[in-house]
Design an enzyme around this catalytic site. Structure first.
Site, short mmCIF file in Angstrom:
data_model
loop_
_atom_site.label_atom_id
_atom_site.label_comp_id
_atom_site.label_asym_id
_atom_site.label_seq_id
_atom_site.Cartn_x
_atom_site.Cartn_y
_atom_site.Cartn_z
N SER A 247 -11.50 0.68 15.88
CA SER A 247 -11.16 -0.35 16.14
C SER A 247 -12.49 -0.02 17.41
O SER A 247 -12.75 0.30 18.49
CB SER A 247 -10.25 -0.44 16.56
OG SER A 247 -10.37 -1.17 17.54
N ARG B 151 -4.09 10.36 10.73
CA ARG B 151 -4.91 11.02 12.57
C ARG B 151 -4.27 11.99 13.21
O ARG B 151 -5.21 12.36 14.22
CB ARG B 151 -4.72 9.67 12.59
CG ARG B 151 -5.68 8.56 11.62
CD ARG B 151 -5.91 7.28 13.00
NE ARG B 151 -5.95 6.35 11.36
CZ ARG B 151 -6.40 4.93 11.35
NH1 ARG B 151 -6.58 4.41 13.55
NH2 ARG B 151 -7.19 3.68 10.77
N ARG C 265 -10.70 7.69 10.71
CA ARG C 265 -9.75 6.64 9.26
C ARG C 265 -8.70 8.07 9.22
O ARG C 265 -9.26 8.74 9.48
CB ARG C 265 -11.21 6.95 8.01
CG ARG C 265 -12.38 5.72 8.94
CD ARG C 265 -11.91 4.14 8.98
NE ARG C 265 -10.85 3.99 7.54
CZ ARG C 265 -11.28 3.09 6.59
NH1 ARG C 265 -12.77 3.25 5.93
NH2 ARG C 265 -10.19 3.22 5.64
N GLY C 266 -8.06 6.81 8.47
CA GLY C 266 -6.85 7.75 7.86
C GLY C 266 -5.57 6.95 7.67
O GLY C 266 -5.80 6.09 9.54
N ARG D 56 -12.30 -3.01 18.49
CA ARG D 56 -12.04 -3.22 19.90
C ARG D 56 -11.58 -2.69 21.48
O ARG D 56 -11.49 -2.55 22.25
CB ARG D 56 -10.70 -4.30 19.25
CG ARG D 56 -10.13 -4.91 20.44
CD ARG D 56 -8.87 -5.31 19.64
NE ARG D 56 -7.09 -4.83 19.16
CZ ARG D 56 -6.97 -3.76 19.68
NH1 ARG D 56 -6.82 -3.80 20.20
NH2 ARG D 56 -6.20 -2.55 18.53
N ARG D 57 -10.81 -1.36 20.69
CA ARG D 57 -10.45 -0.10 21.28
C ARG D 57 -12.03 0.24 21.72
O ARG D 57 -11.90 1.03 23.06
CB ARG D 57 -9.52 0.59 20.70
CG ARG D 57 -8.48 0.73 20.26
CD ARG D 57 -7.74 1.19 18.99
NE ARG D 57 -6.12 0.73 18.74
CZ ARG D 57 -5.67 1.05 17.92
NH1 ARG D 57 -6.70 1.58 17.03
NH2 ARG D 57 -4.76 0.62 17.34
N VAL E 106 -1.98 7.23 9.78
CA VAL E 106 -0.28 7.38 10.76
C VAL E 106 -1.19 9.00 11.40
O VAL E 106 -1.69 9.43 11.71
CB VAL E 106 0.28 7.15 11.21
CG1 VAL E 106 0.52 6.93 12.85
CG2 VAL E 106 -0.54 5.48 11.30
N SER F 294 0.73 4.29 2.04
CA SER F 294 0.81 4.58 2.54
C SER F 294 2.23 5.01 3.81
O SER F 294 3.00 4.02 3.28
CB SER F 294 -0.14 4.25 4.29
OG SER F 294 0.50 3.55 4.96
N CYS G 13 -11.80 -7.78 11.31
CA CYS G 13 -11.47 -6.25 11.85
C CYS G 13 -12.59 -6.07 12.37
O CYS G 13 -12.28 -4.87 13.41
CB CYS G 13 -10.88 -5.74 10.65
SG CYS G 13 -9.40 -5.79 9.76
N LYS H 250 -1.89 -8.12 11.33
CA LYS H 250 -3.36 -8.08 11.71
C LYS H 250 -4.46 -7.70 10.58
O LYS H 250 -5.40 -8.01 11.17
CB LYS H 250 -3.64 -7.13 12.93
CG LYS H 250 -3.44 -5.19 12.63
CD LYS H 250 -3.35 -4.85 13.71
CE LYS H 250 -3.03 -2.74 13.06
NZ LYS H 250 -3.55 -2.46 12.44
N ASP H 251 -4.14 -7.14 9.44
CA ASP H 251 -4.75 -6.76 8.31
C ASP H 251 -5.32 -8.14 7.64
O ASP H 251 -5.92 -7.97 7.26
CB ASP H 251 -4.15 -5.80 7.74
CG ASP H 251 -4.48 -4.47 7.99
OD1 ASP H 251 -4.94 -4.21 9.07
OD2 ASP H 251 -3.33 -3.91 7.56
N ARG I 95 0.95 -1.02 0.09
CA ARG I 95 -0.02 -0.17 0.01
C ARG I 95 1.46 1.44 -0.04
O ARG I 95 2.14 0.94 0.21
CB ARG I 95 -0.79 0.16 1.15
CG ARG I 95 -1.56 -1.25 1.38
CD ARG I 95 -2.41 -0.81 2.97
NE ARG I 95 -3.32 -0.19 2.86
CZ ARG I 95 -3.47 0.78 4.39
NH1 ARG I 95 -2.85 -0.08 5.26
NH2 ARG I 95 -3.88 1.51 4.88
#
Length: 524
Positions: free
Chosen positions: A130, A156, A150-151, A132-133, A153, A12, A245, A80-81, A10
């Site tokens: 997330s 964000r 979103r976005g 989860r968070r 790092v 990013s 996710c 994790k993705d 990707r």
């Protein structure tokens, strides 16, 4: 290997860092490669939260399609993705070392409140995409308002800088890899046993075609089999739960002192109070299946639990158990009273550290209104003492985790040896931490309270008996016996020692706090 490889990634900043890391690692074993940037569904759709996106692999699917088509040779992913199943014809050839999977809470400095758990002000707006968070944050801080974020790092962080949020949560691994300067914010690091990370968080996956045997063999030089074994447990848990996710699932496996420890948090929705579990075993064989079995809907929980302390309505332990209809009998079997009303302030003149082994020590010490003539550092045993110290307006510089005071003493000694350390505490302290310090460390014991046992303590018929101090054990068993069906949880090793003397089996939680106690009850 003669051919030049093409690495798909990707675009990013973080993805490019990861791809270049693999490229440089290949160069170190004399394999040349170049990058090809590929845009994924997750990159294109920025106006929806993860749980609104359809399907799985929205950060990986396009890379995998090009790998299958042969237009790239390697796909580099944040592990994790990845979906738990590889597409037919693809395999994970190597797994990187794992960066620290902790989380970072970045807080605008004018939104910091040291008195609050996690240091963000009451009712703050916290950004995270997330579930989860979200579930785990709200379990500790139900007052927070969680907004989607979103976005990449840097994007964000830019949104936080523009004050669209009071705080945001990011994975520490991404921030570390990018080497970002966060000095403009207050940064609260949350360990992976406090807020459990996503399965495989912090590791990279190197994916290739299954038929590319030559490349597979070459990539074994980059493979970390020990990390892969731990990640396999986490990803198998995810697979057995059938999640992606969007599922509010945290799972973290690590090897400590020869045992594999697994921490798991699971909810059905992001705003639901999550269930937590801690298990450990000598091998990973069948470990994921054991974890999932503990979360089964038809699993029978104890009908009632006794705990030797009084719980508030917002108590984590109370909320965790009442979610499953478990009746709680909460009563302390001891009283604490102050033993001094003032002390000579000269004691504080040259203090470097103040260490608290209990919440009571914090409470009674600050009732004396201590005035420090210079900046001191604070150490505590357990998150309960840390939370009490926050209420008094102070951050901790060291928090001892786990139930083994000898290990905590060893860790604290690395920071405090050769210093002057004040230990406010009980009138007859166990001195477990003091004994771990070197001879050139000046130790000052300051008794600030004493413990008084209640008399004629009434027996409990609860299925599970949770004891939160040695004194509570003494008070209860002065007049009562344990029924054969009752199971026992002891908050720490000093409390457990009382049961050792009685020949009674008991369970120790991972951490000596309400989260650890709840985990222990559900692990029975």
């Amino acid at each position: 290997m003669d051919r030049k490889l093409i690495i798909g990634t990707r675009g990013s900043e973080l993805a490019l860092w990861q791809a270049n890391f693999v490229k440089d690692s290949l160069a170190a074993i004399n394999i040349t490669a170049e990058l090809k940037i590929i845009k994924t569904q997750g990159d294109r759709i920025l106006n929806l939260s993860f749980d609104k996106l359809e399907g799985k692999g929205f950060f990986t699917k396009e890379l995998e399609e090009e790998l299958i088509a042969g237009t790239i040779d390697i796909a580099v992913h944040s592990h994790k993705d990845l979906p738990t199943e590889n597409p037919p014809g693809l395999i994970i050839a190597a797994v990187s070392e794992r960066e620290d999977p902790a989380e970072l809470l970045l807080i605008l400095k004018d939104c910091v409140d040291v008195h609050q758990k996690l240091s963000v002000k009451y009712g703050a707006i916290v950004g995270t995409s997330s579930n989860r968070r979200k579930a785990q944050l709200l379990a500790h801080r139900p007052d927070l308002e969680i907004e989607d974020l979103r976005g990449n790092v840097p994007t964000r962080i830019g949104k936080l800088r523009d004050e669209k949020y009071d705080a945001i949560m990011l994975a520490k691994a991404g921030v570390t890899r990018l080497g970002l300067d966060l000095s403009e914010f207050h940064v609260e690091e949350i360990t992976p046993v406090e807020l459990i990370p996503a399965p495989a968080q912090g590791a990279l996956a190197i994916q290739i075609r299954e038929t590319d045997h030559e490349l597979y063999e070459a990539l074994q030089a980059l493979h970390h089999a020990d990390v892969a074994e731990e990640l396999a447990v986490e990803r198998t848990v995810l697979k057995l739960f059938g999640g992606g996710c969007h599922l509010p699932l945290g799972c973290y496996c690590r090897k400590e002192d020869g045992l594999f420890q697994v921490f798991t948090s699971k909810a059905n929705e992001g705003d639901e109070f999550p269930d937590r579990l801690f298990l450990e075993a000598p091998t990973t064989e069948g470990l994921a299946e054991k974890v999932v079995a503990k979360f089964a809907k038809d699993r029978k929980h104890p009908s009632s639990v006794f705990i030797s302390r009084e719980l508030g309505e917002q108590s984590y332990f109370r909320k965790a158990l009442e979610k499953h209809g478990i009746q709680i009998e909460d009563r302390s079997l001891i009283r604490t009273v102050p033993v001094i009303t003032r002390f000579d302030s000269y004691i504080l003149k040259n203090i470097d550290w103040v260490f608290f082994s209990s919440k009571n020590a914090v409470e009674y010490f600050f009732q004396l209104n201590p005035q420090f003539p210079k900046k001191v550092k604070f150490g505590v045993m357990g998150s309960g003492s840390e939370e009490m110290l926050r209420r008094k307006g102070h951050f901790t510089d060291y928090v001892g985790e786990g139930t083994d005071t000898a290990e905590v003493a060893e860790e604290f000694a690395k920071l405090a040896n050769g210093k002057i350390v004040l230990f406010p505490g009980a009138e007859s302290p166990m001195r477990s931490i003091q004994q771990g310090l070197s001879a050139d460390t000046k130790i000052i014991d300051l008794p600030v309270y004493e413990t008084v046992l209640e008399e004629d303590v009434e027996a409990s018929g609860a299925d599970v008996m949770v004891f939160t101090s040695p004194s509570n054990v003494e008070a209860y068993f002065a007049d009562n016996l344990l029924d054969p069906y009752q199971k026992v949880v002891a908050i720490g090793k000093s409390t457990g020692k009382k049961f050792d003397e009685m020949g009674v089996k008991y369970t120790l939680p991972y951490s000596p706090d309400e989260v650890g106690l709840a985990e222990a009850v559900f692990g029975l």
